[in-house]
Design an enzyme around this catalytic site. Structure first.
Site, short mmCIF file in Angstrom:
data_model
loop_
_atom_site.label_atom_id
_atom_site.label_comp_id
_atom_site.label_asym_id
_atom_site.label_seq_id
_atom_site.Cartn_x
_atom_site.Cartn_y
_atom_site.Cartn_z
CD GLU A 201 -61.78 22.34 51.77
OE1 GLU A 201 -61.79 22.25 50.21
OE2 GLU A 201 -62.57 23.06 52.34
N GLY B 218 -58.14 25.45 42.40
CA GLY B 218 -57.58 25.07 41.19
C GLY B 218 -56.31 25.93 40.49
CG MET C 293 -66.71 27.64 43.94
SD MET C 293 -67.51 25.91 43.61
CE MET C 293 -68.79 26.62 43.67
CD GLU C 294 -65.37 27.89 49.25
OE1 GLU C 294 -66.15 27.40 48.16
OE2 GLU C 294 -64.48 27.90 48.67
CG ASP D 40 -58.45 21.70 39.98
OD1 ASP D 40 -58.54 22.21 38.91
OD2 ASP D 40 -59.49 21.44 41.42
#
Length: 235
Positions: free
Chosen positions: A14, A80, A177-178, A201
């Site tokens: 990333e 996601g 998650m961040e 996804d």
């Protein structure tokens, strides 16, 4: 808005494209994290990989504030999809961020609410959102982007029922998650921020391609948007 711009990714994929384009690079290490300063489109930036999860993201963001005195922060990466209209490759621009795994409901608090704190759903900066929308309009085929709430938790979500719950009860557009950790630290330090996520996804276990296979392509898409934003920032 002048000043150094903080650019964060959670994984090597990333930030790799950012580092390839960064001029006059200088690396410093704080708390084990590499912070690479330089020029990007003639603007002073510091690029770093936070690592995965909210603790890593929060620590990195606070270091950007304390050590580099950044004036705005942009986080790029993959996520996601939670909103049913989002598909793999689509972009989510954060309207706000909230922790989906902050759950003190047994004490009477709504899910996602941080007890005894005024703000738990942290709004992104309106100017940065606007720049991101303009970038997506220019670059995304069929305008495949959405401004919406980014939900964060220290979990990799792959359950359809949980995905539907996150959308219906917390109005989530995507899950990762961040972002909410970055957003909360930015709020505490009064630093404008925006999160850019490319959908890697469907977060429900039904994607035709797996996370590892699609990460590089999704990161490329996020980079293109970020590149365009920085190009037009402070115009």
């Amino acid at each position: 808005m002048a000043g150094t711009i903080g650019l964060i990714g959670a994984m090597d994929e990333e930030i790799a494209l950012l580092l390839q384009q960064l001029e006059r690079q200088n690396v410093s290490v704080h708390a084990g994290i590499n912070f690479v300063t330089g020029l990007f489109h003639g603007k002073e930036v510091v690029v770093c990989k936070s690592g995965v999860g909210k603790v890593n993201a929060a620590a990195t963001t606070q270091l950007l504030a304390d050590r580099f005195h950044v004036k705005q922060i942009l986080f790029t990466g993959v996520a996601g999809a939670v909103h049913p209209e989002l598909n793999i490759g689509d972009i989510v621009i954060s309207s706000s961020c909230q922790q989906h795994d902050m759950d003190v409901t047994p004490l009477g608090f709504e899910r996602g609410i941080i007890p005894y704190q005024e703000v738990s759903d942290f709004p992104a900066d309106a100017k940065l959102i606007s720049l991101a929308e303009e970038a997506c309009t220019r670059l995304c085929r069929d305008n495949r982007y959405r401004v919406g709430k980014v939900l964060s938790g220290d979990q990799f979500i792959s359950n359809y029922d949980y995905v539907r719950e996150l959308h219906e009860t917390m109005d989530g557009a995507c899950v990762e998650m961040e972002g909410a950790a970055v957003a909360q630290v930015c709020h505490m330090n009064q630093i404008p921020y925006v999160i850019l996520r490319s959908m890697s996804d469907k977060a429900d276990g039904t994607a035709d391609v797996n996370f590892a296979e699609f990460t590089a392509l999704a990161a490329q898409r996020s980079y293109e948007i970020l590149n365009d934003i920085i190009r037009h920032l402070n115009d």
